[in-house]
Scaffold this active site. Structure first.
Site, PDB file in Angstrom:
ATOM      1  N   ARG A   1      24.968  47.983 108.178  1.00 53.37           N
ATOM      2  CA  ARG A   1      26.099  48.824 108.637  1.00 53.37           C
ATOM      3  C   ARG A   1      26.135  48.773 110.157  1.00 53.37           C
ATOM      4  O   ARG A   1      25.092  48.823 110.811  1.00 53.37           O
ATOM      5  CB  ARG A   1      25.917  50.263 108.180  1.00 53.37           C
TER       6      ARG A   1
ATOM      7  N   ARG B   1      24.501  58.126 101.750  1.00 57.98           N
ATOM      8  CA  ARG B   1      24.731  57.472 100.457  1.00 57.98           C
ATOM      9  C   ARG B   1      24.454  55.974 100.469  1.00 57.98           C
ATOM     10  O   ARG B   1      23.747  55.452  99.611  1.00 57.98           O
ATOM     11  CB  ARG B   1      26.188  57.649 100.005  1.00 57.98           C
ATOM     12  N   THR B   2      25.047  55.272 101.412  1.00 57.66           N
ATOM     13  CA  THR B   2      24.991  53.812 101.331  1.00 57.66           C
ATOM     14  C   THR B   2      23.555  53.328 101.513  1.00 57.66           C
ATOM     15  O   THR B   2      23.052  52.522 100.717  1.00 57.66           O
ATOM     16  CB  THR B   2      25.932  53.185 102.380  1.00 57.66           C
TER      17      THR B   2
ATOM     18  N   LYS C   1      17.183  47.524 123.110  1.00 58.21           N
ATOM     19  CA  LYS C   1      16.723  46.728 124.270  1.00 58.21           C
ATOM     20  C   LYS C   1      17.695  45.606 124.579  1.00 58.21           C
ATOM     21  O   LYS C   1      17.422  44.754 125.423  1.00 58.21           O
ATOM     22  CB  LYS C   1      15.350  46.127 123.966  1.00 58.21           C
TER      23      LYS C   1
ATOM     24  N   HIS D   1      34.506  48.513 103.787  1.00 55.45           N
ATOM     25  CA  HIS D   1      33.292  49.111 103.213  1.00 55.45           C
ATOM     26  C   HIS D   1      33.220  48.612 101.769  1.00 55.45           C
ATOM     27  O   HIS D   1      33.472  49.365 100.816  1.00 55.45           O
ATOM     28  CB  HIS D   1      33.379  50.631 103.288  1.00 55.45           C
TER      29      HIS D   1
HETATM   30  N1   CP Z   1      30.290  56.899 101.430  1.00 56.78           N
HETATM   31  C1   CP Z   1      29.483  56.553 102.451  1.00 56.78           C
HETATM   32  O1   CP Z   1      29.585  55.440 103.025  1.00 56.78           O
HETATM   33  O2   CP Z   1      28.596  57.516 102.810  1.00 56.78           O
HETATM   34  P1   CP Z   1      27.458  57.360 103.911  1.00 56.78           P
HETATM   35  O3   CP Z   1      28.171  57.243 105.252  1.00 56.78           O
HETATM   36  O4   CP Z   1      26.611  58.571 103.788  1.00 56.78           O
HETATM   37  O5   CP Z   1      26.726  56.081 103.613  1.00 56.78           O
END
Ligand code: CP
Length: 303
Positions: A101, A51-52, A80, A129
């Site tokens: 992320r 999603r993100t 590396k 998040h």
């Molecule tokens: N909700 C969410 O962060 O999903 P993903 O881990 O798929 O990005």
């Protein structure tokens, strides 16, 4: 230049403007189709995501911009031994904005300190998040018309769940919010959060049985028990199916209660619940694109 590390980086007034913009994008997407012509988003994902990462990429593409990036640390020079600080200096030469992320708490913040472009925390370990929280808030505001005076149940992994920690931090700024934390003992919400709620005199209760509190809730925010955060497999197996939301439990809830989930789900919401009009988690994922479009425009000072 502004980064987004936590939902608290925006005041509630700024969030209202961001959500107004996201709703306008939803109503009139054509107006924004070339807003990011010539701009590049880098998605630097050191941890898996559907999603993100893809909603960021969809957002930038829908704004007329382009996307570069990596979806796996193993395919980047992190494998590396390159540091996050060096990586962002390089990304700053290639892109106009970066969504990152990372499994380590604070890594996007380290990147932001060395970056020449806006950095968005797209999830750091069990910490925060923020763009999921923006998605959650936009969903609540769009479907209910407000962000205050709700009883919100958060269910599942409240210990490691960064979406839960971010959402609680964001919601405490609104009037009349009451939390119900539903988790097994081992996955209780961390003390630093309950200490903060006590200090701010925000009502909360902690329970183990979901059935007992279903009738009280305006929202039920379900979460996955996250295998990747457990230190041993045995604990994960014991706890992974602790909660399963099914039609029998939904029958206990109010007619206007809504179920949210940041997704991915594993077993914690039975697929039979998907057809219930109160299941809002797929609509929630769609709002994630609109809010990320609004965020990109805001951090690039295009709006
Ligand atoms: N909700 C969410 O962060 O999903 P993903 O881990 O798929 O990005």
């Amino acid at each position: 230049m502004r980064h987004l590390m936590s939902p608290l980086d925006f005041t509630t007034e700024e969030l209202d403007r961001l959500f107004d913009l996201a709703n306008d994008i939803e109503r009139t997407p054509g107006k924004y189709a070339h807003s990011c012509d010539g701009r590049i988003l880098a998605t630097c994902f050191y941890e898996p995501s559907t999603r993100t990462r893809l909603s960021f990429e969809s957002a930038m593409t829908r704004l007329g911009g382009q996307v570069i990036g990596f979806s796996d640390a193993a395919s980047s020079s992190a494998s590396k031994g390159e540091s996050v600080s060096d990586t962002i200096r390089i990304i700053s030469c290639y892109a106009d904005i970066c969504a990152m992320r990372h499994p380590k708490e604070g890594a996007p913040m380290v990147a932001a300190e060395k970056s020449e472009i806006p950095v968005i925390n797209a999830g750091d370990g069990g910490h925060q998040h923020p763009t999921q929280t923006l998605t959650d808030l936009l969903t609540i505001r769009s479907l209910k018309g407000r962000l205050d005076h709700f009883t919100i149940g958060l269910c599942g992994d409240l210990k490691f769940g960064r979406t839960v920690h971010s959402l609680i931090n964001a919601l405490v700024r609104y009037e009349g919010i009451r939390f119900v934390f539903i988790s097994p003992e081992e996955l209780r919400v961390p003390d630093y959060i309950t200490d903060m709620l006590k200090e701010k005199q925000i009502p909360y209760e902690e329970v183990i049985r979901l059935e007992n509190v279903m009738p009280d809730l305006d929202f039920l925010y379900m979460t996955r028990v996250q295998k990747e955060r457990f230190f041993n497999e045995e604990d994960y197996i014991r706890l992974k199916d602790f909660y399963i939301l099914d039609t029998a439990k939904m029958a206990l809830a109010r007619k206007d209660m809504l179920v949210l989930h940041p997704l991915p789900r594993v077993n914690e919401i039975s697929v039979e619940v998907d057809d219930d009009p109160r299941a809002a988690y797929f609509r929630q994922a769609r709002y994630g694109v609109y809010v990320r479009m609004a965020l990109i425009l805001t951090l690039l000072n295009i709006i």
